[in-house]
Enzyme design. Structure first.
Site, PDB file in Angstrom:
ATOM      1  N   HIS A 138       5.666  -2.156 -12.353  1.00  0.00           N
ATOM      2  CA  HIS A 138       5.500  -0.582 -11.900  1.00  0.00           C
ATOM      3  C   HIS A 138       4.107   0.001 -11.724  1.00  0.00           C
ATOM      4  O   HIS A 138       3.584   0.551 -10.914  1.00  0.00           O
ATOM      5  CB  HIS A 138       6.533   0.194 -12.697  1.00  0.00           C
ATOM      6  CG  HIS A 138       6.772   1.463 -12.361  1.00  0.00           C
ATOM      7  ND1 HIS A 138       7.760   2.348 -12.706  1.00  0.00           N
ATOM      8  CD2 HIS A 138       6.305   2.329 -11.173  1.00  0.00           C
ATOM      9  CE1 HIS A 138       7.780   3.536 -12.209  1.00  0.00           C
ATOM     10  NE2 HIS A 138       6.907   3.599 -11.281  1.00  0.00           N
ATOM     11  N   CYS A 169      12.851   1.602   1.339  1.00  0.00           N
ATOM     12  CA  CYS A 169      11.684   1.410   2.011  1.00  0.00           C
ATOM     13  C   CYS A 169      11.514   0.070   2.344  1.00  0.00           C
ATOM     14  O   CYS A 169      11.227  -0.758   1.321  1.00  0.00           O
ATOM     15  CB  CYS A 169      10.620   2.066   1.426  1.00  0.00           C
ATOM     16  SG  CYS A 169       8.802   1.383   1.598  1.00  0.00           S
ATOM     17  N   TRP A 174      14.108   3.304  -9.799  1.00  0.00           N
ATOM     18  CA  TRP A 174      13.118   2.939 -10.922  1.00  0.00           C
ATOM     19  C   TRP A 174      14.207   3.234 -12.213  1.00  0.00           C
ATOM     20  O   TRP A 174      14.241   2.413 -13.093  1.00  0.00           O
ATOM     21  CB  TRP A 174      12.103   3.971 -11.078  1.00  0.00           C
ATOM     22  CG  TRP A 174      10.892   3.232 -10.127  1.00  0.00           C
ATOM     23  CD1 TRP A 174      10.273   3.947  -9.316  1.00  0.00           C
ATOM     24  CD2 TRP A 174      10.419   1.994 -10.329  1.00  0.00           C
ATOM     25  NE1 TRP A 174       9.271   3.211  -8.692  1.00  0.00           N
ATOM     26  CE2 TRP A 174       9.379   1.979  -9.417  1.00  0.00           C
ATOM     27  CE3 TRP A 174      10.403   1.049 -11.037  1.00  0.00           C
ATOM     28  CZ2 TRP A 174       8.590   0.843  -9.080  1.00  0.00           C
ATOM     29  CZ3 TRP A 174       9.407  -0.117 -10.700  1.00  0.00           C
ATOM     30  CH2 TRP A 174       8.936  -0.255  -9.849  1.00  0.00           C
ATOM     31  N   ARG A 206      -1.222   8.761 -12.322  1.00  0.00           N
ATOM     32  CA  ARG A 206       0.179   7.580 -12.755  1.00  0.00           C
ATOM     33  C   ARG A 206      -0.360   6.569 -13.903  1.00  0.00           C
ATOM     34  O   ARG A 206       0.549   5.820 -14.359  1.00  0.00           O
ATOM     35  CB  ARG A 206       0.523   6.827 -11.371  1.00  0.00           C
ATOM     36  CG  ARG A 206       1.211   7.931 -10.365  1.00  0.00           C
ATOM     37  CD  ARG A 206       1.144   6.985  -9.065  1.00  0.00           C
ATOM     38  NE  ARG A 206       1.380   7.922  -7.958  1.00  0.00           N
ATOM     39  CZ  ARG A 206       2.694   7.848  -7.302  1.00  0.00           C
ATOM     40  NH1 ARG A 206       3.457   7.147  -7.646  1.00  0.00           N
ATOM     41  NH2 ARG A 206       2.638   8.726  -6.452  1.00  0.00           N
ATOM     42  N   THR A 255       3.186   4.051   1.183  1.00  0.00           N
ATOM     43  CA  THR A 255       4.207   4.291   2.237  1.00  0.00           C
ATOM     44  C   THR A 255       4.720   5.566   2.380  1.00  0.00           C
ATOM     45  O   THR A 255       5.197   5.938   3.403  1.00  0.00           O
ATOM     46  CB  THR A 255       5.342   3.062   2.107  1.00  0.00           C
ATOM     47  OG1 THR A 255       5.964   3.548   0.875  1.00  0.00           O
ATOM     48  CG2 THR A 255       4.820   1.710   1.729  1.00  0.00           C
ATOM     49  N   CYS A 258       8.153  -1.539   0.817  1.00  0.00           N
ATOM     50  CA  CYS A 258       8.465  -1.476  -0.573  1.00  0.00           C
ATOM     51  C   CYS A 258       9.621  -2.722  -0.961  1.00  0.00           C
ATOM     52  O   CYS A 258       9.081  -3.305  -2.122  1.00  0.00           O
ATOM     53  CB  CYS A 258       8.972  -0.215  -1.197  1.00  0.00           C
ATOM     54  SG  CYS A 258       8.181   1.234  -0.482  1.00  0.00           S
ATOM     55  N   ARG A 309       0.973  -1.109  -0.062  1.00  0.00           N
ATOM     56  CA  ARG A 309       0.087  -0.025  -0.182  1.00  0.00           C
ATOM     57  C   ARG A 309       0.971   1.403  -0.084  1.00  0.00           C
ATOM     58  O   ARG A 309       2.279   1.071   0.021  1.00  0.00           O
ATOM     59  CB  ARG A 309      -0.794   0.046   0.969  1.00  0.00           C
ATOM     60  CG  ARG A 309      -0.288  -0.273   2.592  1.00  0.00           C
ATOM     61  CD  ARG A 309      -0.673   0.140   3.824  1.00  0.00           C
ATOM     62  NE  ARG A 309      -2.114  -0.463   4.016  1.00  0.00           N
ATOM     63  CZ  ARG A 309      -2.954  -0.134   4.928  1.00  0.00           C
ATOM     64  NH1 ARG A 309      -2.280   0.586   6.136  1.00  0.00           N
ATOM     65  NH2 ARG A 309      -4.190  -0.551   5.368  1.00  0.00           N
ATOM     66  N   SER A 320       7.418  -2.538 -16.582  1.00  0.00           N
ATOM     67  CA  SER A 320       6.540  -1.389 -16.550  1.00  0.00           C
ATOM     68  C   SER A 320       5.064  -1.814 -16.172  1.00  0.00           C
ATOM     69  O   SER A 320       4.656  -1.110 -15.116  1.00  0.00           O
ATOM     70  CB  SER A 320       6.333  -0.822 -17.985  1.00  0.00           C
ATOM     71  OG  SER A 320       5.207  -0.047 -18.160  1.00  0.00           O
TER      72      SER A 320
HETATM   73  C1  LIG Z   1      10.490  -1.521  -6.173  1.00  0.00           C
HETATM   74  C2  LIG Z   1       9.720  -0.115  -5.641  1.00  0.00           C
HETATM   75  C3  LIG Z   1       8.600  -0.658  -5.020  1.00  0.00           C
HETATM   76  C4  LIG Z   1       7.756   0.621  -4.375  1.00  0.00           C
HETATM   77  N1  LIG Z   1       6.871   0.013  -3.467  1.00  0.00           N
HETATM   78  C5  LIG Z   1       6.070   1.147  -3.128  1.00  0.00           C
HETATM   79  C6  LIG Z   1       5.073   0.686  -2.185  1.00  0.00           C
HETATM   80  O1  LIG Z   1       4.532  -0.262  -1.882  1.00  0.00           O
HETATM   81  N2  LIG Z   1       4.311   1.917  -1.694  1.00  0.00           N
HETATM   82  C7  LIG Z   1       4.563   3.069  -1.993  1.00  0.00           C
HETATM   83  O2  LIG Z   1       3.912   3.956  -1.703  1.00  0.00           O
HETATM   84  N3  LIG Z   1       5.617   3.340  -2.738  1.00  0.00           N
HETATM   85  C8  LIG Z   1       6.223   2.648  -3.416  1.00  0.00           C
HETATM   86  N4  LIG Z   1       7.404   3.071  -4.029  1.00  0.00           N
HETATM   87  C9  LIG Z   1       7.558   3.979  -4.647  1.00  0.00           C
HETATM   88  C10 LIG Z   1       6.881   4.417  -5.861  1.00  0.00           C
HETATM   89  O3  LIG Z   1       7.115   3.532  -6.677  1.00  0.00           O
HETATM   90  C11 LIG Z   1       7.185   5.969  -6.457  1.00  0.00           C
HETATM   91  O4  LIG Z   1       8.548   5.809  -6.918  1.00  0.00           O
HETATM   92  C12 LIG Z   1       6.814   7.135  -5.732  1.00  0.00           C
HETATM   93  O5  LIG Z   1       5.476   7.026  -5.151  1.00  0.00           O
HETATM   94  C13 LIG Z   1       7.031   8.569  -6.360  1.00  0.00           C
HETATM   95  O6  LIG Z   1       6.130   8.395  -7.608  1.00  0.00           O
HETATM   96  P1  LIG Z   1       6.491   9.314  -8.828  1.00  0.00           P
HETATM   97  O7  LIG Z   1       4.939   9.894  -9.109  1.00  0.00           O
HETATM   98  O8  LIG Z   1       7.534  10.281  -8.461  1.00  0.00           O
HETATM   99  O9  LIG Z   1       6.746   8.400  -9.917  1.00  0.00           O
HETATM  100  P2  LIG Z   1       7.432   6.981 -10.027  1.00  0.00           P
HETATM  101  O10 LIG Z   1       6.662   5.948  -9.611  1.00  0.00           O
HETATM  102  O11 LIG Z   1       8.726   7.000  -9.062  1.00  0.00           O
HETATM  103  O12 LIG Z   1       8.002   6.712 -11.641  1.00  0.00           O
HETATM  104  C14 LIG Z   1       9.412   7.431 -11.848  1.00  0.00           C
HETATM  105  C15 LIG Z   1       9.335   7.825 -13.444  1.00  0.00           C
HETATM  106  O13 LIG Z   1       9.005   6.532 -14.089  1.00  0.00           O
HETATM  107  C16 LIG Z   1       8.173   6.567 -15.142  1.00  0.00           C
HETATM  108  N5  LIG Z   1       6.964   5.520 -14.936  1.00  0.00           N
HETATM  109  C17 LIG Z   1       6.146   5.769 -14.100  1.00  0.00           C
HETATM  110  N6  LIG Z   1       5.248   4.583 -14.079  1.00  0.00           N
HETATM  111  C18 LIG Z   1       5.590   3.995 -14.984  1.00  0.00           C
HETATM  112  C19 LIG Z   1       5.211   2.676 -15.617  1.00  0.00           C
HETATM  113  N7  LIG Z   1       4.335   1.687 -15.124  1.00  0.00           N
HETATM  114  N8  LIG Z   1       5.906   2.209 -16.740  1.00  0.00           N
HETATM  115  C20 LIG Z   1       6.980   3.150 -17.249  1.00  0.00           C
HETATM  116  N9  LIG Z   1       7.414   3.939 -16.892  1.00  0.00           N
HETATM  117  C21 LIG Z   1       6.831   4.589 -15.637  1.00  0.00           C
HETATM  118  C22 LIG Z   1       7.759   8.065 -15.378  1.00  0.00           C
HETATM  119  O14 LIG Z   1       8.392   8.543 -16.240  1.00  0.00           O
HETATM  120  C23 LIG Z   1       7.982   8.521 -13.819  1.00  0.00           C
HETATM  121  O15 LIG Z   1       8.184   9.884 -13.826  1.00  0.00           O
HETATM  122  C24 LIG Z   1       8.265   1.890  -4.706  1.00  0.00           C
HETATM  123  C25 LIG Z   1       9.306   2.184  -5.411  1.00  0.00           C
HETATM  124  C26 LIG Z   1      10.103   0.882  -5.884  1.00  0.00           C
HETATM  125  C27 LIG Z   1      11.510   1.363  -6.678  1.00  0.00           C
END
Ligand SMILES: Cc1cc2nc3c(=O)[nH]c(=O)nc-3n(C[C@H](O)[C@H](O)[C@H](O)COP(=O)(O)OP(=O)(O)OC[C@H]3O[C@@H](n4cnc5c(N)ncnc54)[C@H](O)[C@@H]3O)c2cc1C
Length: 568
Positions: free
Chosen positions: A262, A390, A183, A291, A172, A393, A170, A259
């Site tokens: 993600h 985290c 990422w 997102r 975090t 995560c 969920r 992706s």
């Molecule tokens: C392995 C991992 C597990 C995580 N688990 C959690 C969790 O359980 N709970 C939590 O709250 N947060 C979690 N996070 C953090 C979360 O994924 C985001 O990084 C954070 O919420 C910041 O989001 P953001 O909007 O900055 O973009 P991010 O999700 O960090 O994405 C970074 C960039 O990647 C690109 N992108 C985004 N989505 C996609 C996609 N589906 N396909 C291709 N490119 C894409 C976009 O250009 C985006 O700007 C996790 C991160 C990682 C690395």
């Protein structure tokens, strides 16, 4: 603006329900309807059986092998993982004393062969009901056919047991530079054909069109492909850049898996989001829009992953036959085995949802090295998970990369003529990760349904319809859900889904199964008859009593539930 107007990706039109998910073999609507039926079942299996709801992993002692991760640590309480400190909470068979009794003294790191030989007599001591999958996992050495760095479940391996049901994926609050760095590193693994010299990478003709969307300054400042990729991700053009690269199917699949994973993580965090003003957990529509909704290709990748993982679980149908599910509770173990067998059996066989046989068909040196490259890169993704700052995560990131790694191993190393028909032994952690990964994708698809409803409600100015919550099932209810599943399997057969050519034995088995179930149904009806007759008598007596008192007679319980209500 609607997604269709903002995106040029081919997946935009392809997101129509009837359209086929590209690179898979089923439509969005097919996968949704399959998931509607499988979801409660998968939930039960992942959350309510001991075998699939405990995972042992080394969450805290592995350093990030790529960079110093001290800056990216998440201090939020929501990032913490509750591990099982008290051994009595763990099924007895997996407790340290039992595991170490099986391992014997361990002075040095033994090879795989030694491990097998040494464990065999100790396994024998446990008796016939216990198999390798119960207690012994090979340590974290990679097998040639592994797509992931395995978790070490032996007693000597550093690690903790975690109850997965108690640590849901969920929101975090983990975000910012640390999360982006992870990422970025993960997506960089996708760059199979990176330019060989720094000059190539800033040489505009060497880059695909979306990279050229980077400002000239950005491109020239980038000294190698890594930096170009980083800049592309920052400018939000990385996905289009990768889409437009001339890629073979295998490389595209690699990207889609990541992706899609993600996208699933984003769906879970948006669906189970903490409203920091009210302190309430619930779906956050804005988070979903930004997102996912505005990026249809991410949703497409999530569906693609569902098809891929489901196909892998379906391929286990013969494998689980001989697998020992061992938690120390024989009744539950049998139930677990029956459930996974039924699940695997209900997934359309053959290439109806995903056809792995069209991948890695090139058996020349180039083709073989492509597969090795693919495998090594996926292993790297699993190593990158140690850089996630985290704990929660990292836990789910590790489980899901292991789950996808297992799915890839089942798809590409189990038969298909690629490597021969030898079945690799799956570790317990691999099976657990596979089923829990399927559960995560399946739950994400259900969450998308909620969000789609919220979008419609927002447009119409109505209240969104609340999704029914799944009941917590007891083992007895699980058994009942097996009965429901029989109906599903029969229904699918009627619709011609999943009907591979059947042998006489299959037909016989199917017919025999039908007769057996009919016989059980009749028997159950007879057993239940006295209770039902008692209820009828009691109901009629109460009505007589009402009549005698001159009160309006209460209706019969089976009368006020509508014409289709069959039960008493
Ligand atoms: C392995 C991992 C597990 C995580 N688990 C959690 C969790 O359980 N709970 C939590 O709250 N947060 C979690 N996070 C953090 C979360 O994924 C985001 O990084 C954070 O919420 C910041 O989001 P953001 O909007 O900055 O973009 P991010 O999700 O960090 O994405 C970074 C960039 O990647 C690109 N992108 C985004 N989505 C996609 C996609 N589906 N396909 C291709 N490119 C894409 C976009 O250009 C985006 O700007 C996790 C991160 C990682 C690395």
């Amino acid at each position: 603006a609607s997604p269709a107007s903002t995106h040029t990706s081919p997946d935009v039109c392809a997101l129509e329900p009837e359209a086929k998910v590209s690179d898979a073999c089923a439509s969005y609507a097919d996968l949704d309807s399959l998931n509607n039926r499988l979801y409660p079942y998968i939930r039960n299996l992942a959350n309510n059986t001991d075998f699939f709801s405990y995972y042992r992993l080394n969450l805290y002692d592995k350093e990030c092998p790529f960079w110093s991760d001290e800056n990216g640590l998440c201090g939020n309480i929501a990032c913490a993982v509750t591990t099982l400190e008290n051994e009595t909470q763990i099924p007895q068979i997996w407790r340290a004393e039992k595991l170490s009794a099986l391992e014997g003294p361990k002075a040095q790191h033994p090879g795989r062969k030694q491990q097998r030989e040494r464990q065999r007599p100790l396994l024998d001591q446990l008796g016939t009901g216990v198999g390798e999958s119960c207690v012994v996992e090979y340590d974290d050495e990679c097998d040639d056919r592994d797509y992931c760095v395995p978790e070490d479940e032996t007693a000597s391996g550093k690690g903790d047991y975690v109850s997965l049901a108690e640590n849901p994926e969920r929101f975090t609050g983990y975000a910012g530079e640390g999360a982006h760095q992870v990422w970025e590193a993960i997506y960089r693994e996708n760059c199979f054909s990176r330019p060989s010299t720094p000059e190539d990478s800033v040489n505009v003709p060497g880059l695909s069109a979306p990279f050229q969307a980077l400002s000239e300054n950005q491109a020239h400042a980038a000294m190698d492909f890594k930096q170009v990729m980083k800049a592309a991700i920052k400018s939000g053009v990385a996905e289009q850049a990768l889409d437009a690269e001339e890629e073979c199917l295998e490389k595209r699949v690699f990207y889609r898996v990541i992706s899609g994973m993600h996208a699933s993580i984003s769906t879970h965090l948006c669906h189970d989001y903490l409203n920091q003003t009210t302190g309430q957990w619930g779906p956050n529509l804005q988070c979903y829009k930004e997102r996912l909704h505005e990026h249809p290709e991410r949703l497409s990748n999530l569906y693609f992953n569902y098809a891929l993982v489901l196909r892998a679980v379906g391929k286990l149908r013969d494998y689980v036959q001989d697998y020992t599910f061992c938690t120390g509770d024989p009744e539950q173990d049998q139930l677990t085995k029956d459930m996974i067998k039924k699940l695997a059996g209900a997934i359309p066989a053959g290439p109806q949802i995903f056809d792995e046989s069209v991948m890695f068909t090139d058996l020349t040196a180039d083709g073989i090295s492509l597969k090795e490259d693919f495998r090594n890169r996926f292993r790297n993704v699993s190593r990158i998970m140690d850089c996630v700052g985290c704990d929660k995560c990292r836990l789910w990131g590790k489980i899901q990369t292991n789950g996808f790694g297992t799915a890839l191993k089942v798809l590409f190393e189990f038969g298909n003529g690629h490597v021969g028909d030898q079945k690799p032994l799956l570790r317990r952690t691999e099976l657990v990760a596979l089923i829990n990964t399927l559960d995560k994708i399946s739950a994400a698809m259900k969450a998308l349904e909620t969000f789609r409803g919220m979008i419609v409600a927002e447009k119409d100015g109505t209240e969104p319809v609340e999704q029914a919550k799944l009941p917590q099932a007891s083992p007895a209810e699980m058994a009942a859900s097996l009965d429901d599943f029989d109906d599903f399997a029969d229904g699918e057969a009627d619709q011609g889904v999943g009907n591979d050519e059947q042998s006489i034995t299959d037909v016989f088995r199917e017919e025999f199964g039908l007769i057996f179930r009919a016989w059980v149904y009749v028997l159950k009806s007879w057993i239940g008859a006295p209770k039902k007759l008692g209820s009828i008598a009691l109901m009629e007596l109460s009505r007589l009593w009402d009549y005698w008192l001159g009160k309006p007679m209460r209706p019969r319980s089976w009368e006020f539930k509508g014409p289709n209500f069959r039960e008493l």
